[in-house]
Design a protein around this motif. Structure first.
Motif, PDB file in Angstrom:
ATOM      1  N   GLN A 319       0.822  -1.212   0.000  1.00  0.00           N
ATOM      2  CA  GLN A 319       0.000   0.000   0.000  1.00  0.00           C
ATOM      3  C   GLN A 319       0.858   1.265   0.000  1.00  0.00           C
ATOM      4  O   GLN A 319       2.020   1.247   0.333  1.00  0.00           O
ATOM      5  CB  GLN A 319      -0.948  -0.020   1.211  1.00  0.00           C
ATOM      6  N   SER A 320       0.236   2.367  -0.422  1.00  0.00           N
ATOM      7  CA  SER A 320       0.886   3.688  -0.450  1.00  0.00           C
ATOM      8  C   SER A 320       2.122   3.707  -1.336  1.00  0.00           C
ATOM      9  O   SER A 320       3.223   4.091  -0.923  1.00  0.00           O
ATOM     10  CB  SER A 320       1.242   4.146   0.973  1.00  0.00           C
ATOM     11  N   ASN A 321       1.936   3.249  -2.579  1.00  0.00           N
ATOM     12  CA  ASN A 321       2.941   3.387  -3.617  1.00  0.00           C
ATOM     13  C   ASN A 321       2.295   4.115  -4.804  1.00  0.00           C
ATOM     14  O   ASN A 321       1.326   4.862  -4.624  1.00  0.00           O
ATOM     15  CB  ASN A 321       3.483   2.018  -4.024  1.00  0.00           C
ATOM     16  N   GLN A 322       2.823   3.862  -5.997  1.00  0.00           N
ATOM     17  CA  GLN A 322       2.261   4.454  -7.210  1.00  0.00           C
ATOM     18  C   GLN A 322       2.034   3.371  -8.260  1.00  0.00           C
ATOM     19  O   GLN A 322       2.168   3.599  -9.460  1.00  0.00           O
ATOM     20  CB  GLN A 322       3.218   5.534  -7.748  1.00  0.00           C
ATOM     21  N   ILE A 323       1.686   2.176  -7.782  1.00  0.00           N
ATOM     22  CA  ILE A 323       1.519   1.019  -8.656  1.00  0.00           C
ATOM     23  C   ILE A 323       0.338   1.239  -9.601  1.00  0.00           C
ATOM     24  O   ILE A 323      -0.758   1.598  -9.168  1.00  0.00           O
ATOM     25  CB  ILE A 323       1.312  -0.253  -7.816  1.00  0.00           C
ATOM     26  N   THR A 324       0.587   1.019 -10.875  1.00  0.00           N
ATOM     27  CA  THR A 324      -0.439   1.300 -11.892  1.00  0.00           C
ATOM     28  C   THR A 324      -1.188   0.060 -12.346  1.00  0.00           C
ATOM     29  O   THR A 324      -2.319   0.180 -12.831  1.00  0.00           O
ATOM     30  CB  THR A 324       0.208   1.962 -13.122  1.00  0.00           C
ATOM     31  N   GLU A 325      -0.572  -1.125 -12.223  1.00  0.00           N
ATOM     32  CA  GLU A 325      -1.220  -2.351 -12.692  1.00  0.00           C
ATOM     33  C   GLU A 325      -1.175  -3.429 -11.611  1.00  0.00           C
ATOM     34  O   GLU A 325      -0.176  -3.570 -10.897  1.00  0.00           O
ATOM     35  CB  GLU A 325      -0.529  -2.874 -13.959  1.00  0.00           C
ATOM     36  N   PHE A 326      -2.252  -4.194 -11.535  1.00  0.00           N
ATOM     37  CA  PHE A 326      -2.313  -5.318 -10.604  1.00  0.00           C
ATOM     38  C   PHE A 326      -1.315  -6.389 -11.060  1.00  0.00           C
ATOM     39  O   PHE A 326      -1.363  -6.834 -12.207  1.00  0.00           O
ATOM     40  CB  PHE A 326      -3.723  -5.899 -10.568  1.00  0.00           C
ATOM     41  N   LEU A 343      -3.126  -3.519  -1.309  1.00  0.00           N
ATOM     42  CA  LEU A 343      -2.682  -2.666  -2.409  1.00  0.00           C
ATOM     43  C   LEU A 343      -3.384  -1.312  -2.335  1.00  0.00           C
ATOM     44  O   LEU A 343      -3.546  -0.629  -3.346  1.00  0.00           O
ATOM     45  CB  LEU A 343      -2.978  -3.338  -3.750  1.00  0.00           C
ATOM     46  N   ALA A 344      -3.770  -0.911  -1.149  1.00  0.00           N
ATOM     47  CA  ALA A 344      -4.496   0.354  -0.972  1.00  0.00           C
ATOM     48  C   ALA A 344      -3.623   1.537  -1.358  1.00  0.00           C
ATOM     49  O   ALA A 344      -2.388   1.488  -1.294  1.00  0.00           O
ATOM     50  CB  ALA A 344      -4.966   0.492   0.480  1.00  0.00           C
ATOM     51  N   ASN A 345      -4.293   2.602  -1.763  1.00  0.00           N
ATOM     52  CA  ASN A 345      -3.621   3.880  -2.043  1.00  0.00           C
ATOM     53  C   ASN A 345      -2.541   3.749  -3.117  1.00  0.00           C
ATOM     54  O   ASN A 345      -1.377   4.102  -2.904  1.00  0.00           O
ATOM     55  CB  ASN A 345      -3.032   4.478  -0.760  1.00  0.00           C
ATOM     56  N   ASN A 346      -2.930   3.197  -4.248  1.00  0.00           N
ATOM     57  CA  ASN A 346      -2.079   3.143  -5.427  1.00  0.00           C
ATOM     58  C   ASN A 346      -2.843   3.762  -6.600  1.00  0.00           C
ATOM     59  O   ASN A 346      -3.771   4.559  -6.386  1.00  0.00           O
ATOM     60  CB  ASN A 346      -1.649   1.704  -5.709  1.00  0.00           C
ATOM     61  N   ILE A 347      -2.459   3.415  -7.831  1.00  0.00           N
ATOM     62  CA  ILE A 347      -3.128   3.985  -9.007  1.00  0.00           C
ATOM     63  C   ILE A 347      -3.677   2.857  -9.873  1.00  0.00           C
ATOM     64  O   ILE A 347      -3.735   2.960 -11.101  1.00  0.00           O
ATOM     65  CB  ILE A 347      -2.141   4.871  -9.806  1.00  0.00           C
ATOM     66  N   ILE A 348      -4.064   1.768  -9.275  1.00  0.00           N
ATOM     67  CA  ILE A 348      -4.585   0.615  -9.997  1.00  0.00           C
ATOM     68  C   ILE A 348      -6.017   0.890 -10.456  1.00  0.00           C
ATOM     69  O   ILE A 348      -6.874   1.250  -9.650  1.00  0.00           O
ATOM     70  CB  ILE A 348      -4.541  -0.643  -9.107  1.00  0.00           C
ATOM     71  N   ALA A 349      -6.248   0.732 -11.755  1.00  0.00           N
ATOM     72  CA  ALA A 349      -7.577   1.030 -12.312  1.00  0.00           C
ATOM     73  C   ALA A 349      -8.395  -0.231 -12.570  1.00  0.00           C
ATOM     74  O   ALA A 349      -9.625  -0.158 -12.652  1.00  0.00           O
ATOM     75  CB  ALA A 349      -7.427   1.824 -13.608  1.00  0.00           C
ATOM     76  N   VAL A 350      -7.729  -1.380 -12.686  1.00  0.00           N
ATOM     77  CA  VAL A 350      -8.433  -2.622 -13.026  1.00  0.00           C
ATOM     78  C   VAL A 350      -7.920  -3.749 -12.140  1.00  0.00           C
ATOM     79  O   VAL A 350      -6.709  -3.915 -11.977  1.00  0.00           O
ATOM     80  CB  VAL A 350      -8.229  -2.989 -14.507  1.00  0.00           C
ATOM     81  N   VAL A 351      -8.838  -4.527 -11.580  1.00  0.00           N
ATOM     82  CA  VAL A 351      -8.488  -5.724 -10.820  1.00  0.00           C
ATOM     83  C   VAL A 351      -8.959  -6.941 -11.609  1.00  0.00           C
ATOM     84  O   VAL A 351     -10.152  -7.033 -11.948  1.00  0.00           O
ATOM     85  CB  VAL A 351      -9.146  -5.719  -9.426  1.00  0.00           C
ATOM     86  N   ILE A 364      -8.199  -8.326   2.225  1.00  0.00           N
ATOM     87  CA  ILE A 364      -7.790  -7.573   1.047  1.00  0.00           C
ATOM     88  C   ILE A 364      -8.166  -6.110   1.230  1.00  0.00           C
ATOM     89  O   ILE A 364      -9.212  -5.789   1.800  1.00  0.00           O
ATOM     90  CB  ILE A 364      -8.440  -8.134  -0.238  1.00  0.00           C
ATOM     91  N   SER A 365      -7.277  -5.239   0.783  1.00  0.00           N
ATOM     92  CA  SER A 365      -7.569  -3.798   0.811  1.00  0.00           C
ATOM     93  C   SER A 365      -7.154  -3.195  -0.519  1.00  0.00           C
ATOM     94  O   SER A 365      -5.984  -3.279  -0.917  1.00  0.00           O
ATOM     95  CB  SER A 365      -6.819  -3.101   1.953  1.00  0.00           C
ATOM     96  N   LEU A 366      -8.154  -2.584  -1.202  1.00  0.00           N
ATOM     97  CA  LEU A 366      -7.915  -1.926  -2.487  1.00  0.00           C
ATOM     98  C   LEU A 366      -8.416  -0.483  -2.467  1.00  0.00           C
ATOM     99  O   LEU A 366      -8.454   0.169  -3.518  1.00  0.00           O
ATOM    100  CB  LEU A 366      -8.616  -2.698  -3.610  1.00  0.00           C
ATOM    101  N   VAL A 367      -8.787   0.008  -1.311  1.00  0.00           N
ATOM    102  CA  VAL A 367      -9.305   1.374  -1.226  1.00  0.00           C
ATOM    103  C   VAL A 367      -8.215   2.365  -1.614  1.00  0.00           C
ATOM    104  O   VAL A 367      -7.025   2.089  -1.486  1.00  0.00           O
ATOM    105  CB  VAL A 367      -9.811   1.691   0.201  1.00  0.00           C
TER     106      VAL A 367
END
Length: 404
Positions: A319-326, A343-351, A364-367
Motif C-alpha cells: 500500500q501507499s505506492n504508485q503502482i499502476t497495474e495489478f 494494495l491500498a492507495n495506489n493507481i490501480i484502475a483494473v483488478v 484484502i484492501s484496495l481502497v
C-alpha cells in the motif's frame, strides 16, 4: 545485671567455633569486596532485599551455570563479584559448583563491563539488554567463547573490528537500538554467524566486498539511514531466510531479488520487508519460490514486477505506492496460498476478476485506487463480498464469449 552478664557470656561461648568444627573446612569462601554501585534498588525491601536477591541468583547459578541478574537495579560498573564468581564458593558442595555459561544483566543501569569479564572462560552467552553501555570491552569478544551476544538498547557507538574477528564461534549478534554509525567488515566474515540484528542505529551503508557469513539466516537493518542501495555482497548469504530493511533510504535494489535457479534464496528466503524506503519506480522479484511475506509499503514503486510461481506466498503489503497495474503473479494460479493482500492507495484502475477465484484470500484492501468499475461499498466491505463480485464479472465475461 548478673543475669544479663551470664546470658552475654553464654551467647559469646555459643558463637565460638570448636577446633573440631573448623578443621574439616577445606576451601574457604572468598572475601568479596563490596562495590558501592552494586545495589541501587529502591523499594520496600531496600538494599538488604537487593543483596538477598543477588545472593540467591549466585546460588542458583552455582547449580545451573546461568547467572540471571536482570532487573536488579545494578548501576555503574558490572561488579567484580560477577567476573570473580569462580573464585567464590556459592554451592553447599564446592566440588559441584557449575561454571558460568550464561549471564543476563538486562534492564539495569550499567555503564561499563570491566575487562575482568574475560575470566569467565566458559561463558557462551552474554545478554545485557537495556543498559547504558557506551561500548563493548574487547575481552568480551576475544576471551570468551561467545555464541550469543545481545546488547540491544544501549548507547554503543562503535564496534572493534579486531575484537569481532576473534569471535569465531558467534552465532547471534544483536546490537539494535544503539548509536552505531558503521559496522566493521569483520562482522560479515564470521563463518558461524546466523543472526545479525542492528536495527535502530545510525548506519548509512553496509560494507562492500566479500561477505563470507554464508550461514547468515536473519538480517535486521531496519530503521537506519542505509542507502541508496544494498550491496550485492548480500547475495553471498545464500542461506538467508529473513531480511528486514524497513525505514531506510533505499532508492534502488537493482536485480538483487532476481534469483537464478541455482541460487540459495530460491528455497531459503521467506520474508522480505522493505517498507518505508524510497524504492522506485520499478521493483523486480523473481525466482524466490519459498517467499512467504513481501512488505514494500510506503515507497515510490510504480511497477511491481513479480515473476512466479510463488507457491508459499501468504502476505503481500504494498500500500501507499504508485503502482499502476495489478501484478498477475498474485492471482491464484501463481500464488495459491495468498491470504493477505494490501494494495491500498495506489493507481490501480483494473483488478483481474480471476482474483475472485482465490480460496485462501481472507484479507484484502484496495481502497484509494481509481477502481471505477467496483462500487465503494464493495471495496470497503468484506473480502468474501469483493471476491463474489469479481466472480460475477468473470461469469459475465464468460457469457459474453459464449455468445460471440
Amino acid at each position: 545485671q548478673a543475669r544479663q552478664q551470664a546470658a552475654a557470656g553464654s551467647s559469646s561461648s555459643r558463637q565460638q567455633p570448636s577446633p573440631a568444627a573448623s578443621s574439616w573446612k577445606m576451601v574457604p569462601r572468598s572475601n568479596l569486596q563490596r562495590n558501592p554501585n552494586f545495589f541501587q534498588q529502591a523499594g520496600s525491601s531496600g538494599v538488604d532485599g537487593a543483596r538477598t536477591k543477588v545472593r540467591q541468583a549466585f546460588q542458583r547459578c552455582a547449580g545451573c551455570g546461568v547467572l540471571n541478574l536482570s532487573d536488579q537495579g545494578l548501576a555503574g560498573d558490572l561488579p567484580a563479584e560477577v567476573h570473580n564468581f569462580q573464585e567464590a564458593n556459592w554451592s553447599e558442595s564446592w566440588w559441584e559448583q557449575c561454571t558460568v555459561t550464561k549471564i543476563d544483566v538486562s534492564h539495569n543501569a550499567l555503564t561499563r563491563i570491566p575487562p575482568g569479564i574475560g575470566h569467565l572462560s566458559d561463558c557462551t552467552a552474554f545478554i545485557g539488554i537495556s543498559n547504558d553501555l557506551p561500548g563493548i570491552p574487547d575481552e568480551l569478544l576475544t576471551e570468551l567463547p561467545l555464541k550469543q551476544l545481545n546488547l540491544k538498547d544501549n548507547s554503543i557507538q562503535s564496534l572493534s573490528g579486531w575484537a569481532i574477528s576473534a569471535a569465531q564461534q558467534l552465532v547471534e549478534l544483536v546490537l539494535s537500538g544503539n548509536r552505531l554509525a558503521t559496522l566493521p567488515s569483520e562482522v560479515f566474515s564470521l563463518h558461524t554467524l546466523e543472526v545479525l540484528e542492528v536495527a535502530g542505529n545510525a548506519l548509512t551503508d553496509l560494507p562492500e566486498g566479500s561477505w563470507t557469513c554464508t550461514q547468515l539466516k536473519r538480517l535486521d537493518i531496519a530503521e537506519n539511514r542505509i542507502g541508496p542501495r544494498l550491496p550485492n555482497s548480500l547475495r553471498s548469504c545464500g542461506a538467508l531466510r529473513e531480511l528486514f530493511a524497513a525505514g531506510n533510504m533505499l532508492k534502488d535494489v537493482d536485480a538483487l531479488f532476481v534469483v537464478e535457479t541455482e541460487h540459495g534464496w530460491r528455497s531459503s528466503l521467506i520474508s522480505v520487508d522493505l517498507t518505508s524506503n524510497q524504492l522506485g519506480p520499478r521493483l523486480a522479484i523473481s525466482g524466490m519460490q519459498a517467499l512467504n511475506s513481501l512488505q514494500v509499503a510506503s515507497n515510490r514503486i510504480s511497477s511491481l514486477d513479480l515473476e512466479g510461481p510463488f507457491e508459499q506466498l501468504s502476505v503481500v503489503v504494498a500500500q501507499s505506492n504508485q503502482i499502476t497495474e495489478f501484478p498477475p503473479a498474485l492471482l491464484p494460479n501463481s500464488a495459491p496460498r495468498l491470504s493477505t493482500l494490501d494494495l491500498a492507495n495506489n493507481i490501480i484502475a483494473v483488478v483481474p476478476p480471476e482474483l475472485g477465484l482465490s480460496t485462501s484470500l481472507a484479507r484484502i484492501s484496495l481502497v484509494g485506487n481509481p477502481l471505477r468499475s467496483i462500487r465503494r461499498e464493495v471495496l470497503q466491505g468484506s473480502c468474501e463480498n469483493l471476491k463474489k463480485f469479481l466472480r460475477t464479472r468473470l461469469q459475465g465475461a464468460a457469457s459474453e464469449e459464449a455468445v460471440m
